[in-house]
Each structure stands twice: as structure tokens, then as C-alpha cells.
Design an enzyme around this catalytic site. Sequence first.
Site, PDB file in Angstrom:
ATOM      1  N   ASP A   7      62.537  85.689  50.059  1.00  0.00           N
ATOM      2  CA  ASP A   7      63.842  86.336  50.022  1.00  0.00           C
ATOM      3  C   ASP A   7      63.840  87.238  48.784  1.00  0.00           C
ATOM      4  O   ASP A   7      62.977  87.121  47.916  1.00  0.00           O
ATOM      5  CB  ASP A   7      64.929  85.256  49.926  1.00  0.00           C
ATOM      6  N   ASP A   9      67.299  89.064  47.049  1.00  0.00           N
ATOM      7  CA  ASP A   9      68.479  88.807  46.213  1.00  0.00           C
ATOM      8  C   ASP A   9      68.634  87.304  45.985  1.00  0.00           C
ATOM      9  O   ASP A   9      68.719  86.527  46.934  1.00  0.00           O
ATOM     10  CB  ASP A   9      69.747  89.324  46.896  1.00  0.00           C
TER      11      ASP A   9
END
Length: 211
Positions: A7, A9
Site C-alpha cells: 500500500d 498512503d
Amino acid sequence: MTLVAFDFDGTLSNSEMTVLLGDQCGVADQMDEITEQAMNNEIEYAESLRQRCALLEGLPEVDAQAAFDQVVLRPETEEVVEALDSAGVYTAILTGGFERGVESALETAGVDVETLIANRLPIEDGTLTGEVEGPLIEGTKDDALDILTTVVDEPMDETIAVGDGANDLPMLEAAGFAVGFSPKPAVEPACDVVVESMPELLDVLEERGVC
């Protein structure tokens, strides 16, 4: 393990792109509120993303780029990616965030990954339309990871997923090994291990013989 999917953010970066964009037009607090609801699985991710992007309608492209230029990688992210590269591990970023912000952060840090799957903010007449486009709005990260493993011809059980929020749950549950990076409470039960920093993540990868 031969493929690691990150991922962005909240994981590779502690910069929240939508909040940085919101700062440019005075809606950051509203953005943050919606983000928290989504990360805690209180509202659907797709709906939360559309709500946040709608608040950006009319933001000049130059101001959007100023926000993207503020996106930075976490300390020692470069060392993790370099170690994986040296070990011949395929690296990917699967994010509901935005291509331009991820690309800006990677370029600033001099970091490369094999694949970036992200969303985009359409621009018309020099301003954001308030809409959002891309594969990770309605599409989920487990589907993206499944397509990626097919493309690179690697089995799903040879993958590692690293994430923190509710929209990471599908890929964390699908991957062969799930790493929570300071995960939200609703996410932690799906993680095989939890880390709080990039050096910790590198230690986990080395202990498992990944790099």
C-alpha cells in the site's frame, strides 16, 4: 516469497494525499474525517474516495501538483526496496491514492518499483473536475494482486502484502504472508505480523529469507 505488494498512503508514506490536496483548497479537515471513516471500515472505500475527490472540484492543476510534490516516502523506505531489488523480488504498489503523488515521491527518493497501480484525478481546463478514475475505486486490491501474480507468473502463496487500512484487507487476506504497518484496529486481525517502521519491516523480510 517472490512478490511484495505495498500500500502507499499510511504504509510507504505517512503523507495522506487527499489531505494535502485538501489543504490547498481549505477542506483538509473534512477530508481527514472521511479518510478515518473509510480506514476504520465505517463507510465503503469507493464512496469515501468519491466524497473526498468531490471536495476538490475546481482546484487548479498547479495547486494539485504543489500538493503532490509534498508527498514523501517514510525514512528508510529506499533501503527496503533496494534490498528487495537486490534479492530479485518483484515489487509493486497497489494504492487507492493517486499516480502523480506516488510518482513524485518515488522520483524524489530515487526509488523504482516494477508496477504501480493507482487512481487518477481528471483535469479539465486546468482544474480538477472533482471526479476520480482508476482501477482501485470499485476494484479491490486482492483482484489487482491476483492479476499481477498471473502477469508475472507467480503463485499467490508466494506473495507478501504490506498495508494499514481497511481497503488493504482484501490483499492482506489473499497474500501468502500479511504484514500490517501500524494497522488500524479493524485490520490487525488479518495480519501475520505487525511492524511500526521500515527498519522493522526489513528485519521481518530478512528473517523470512525474502531478502
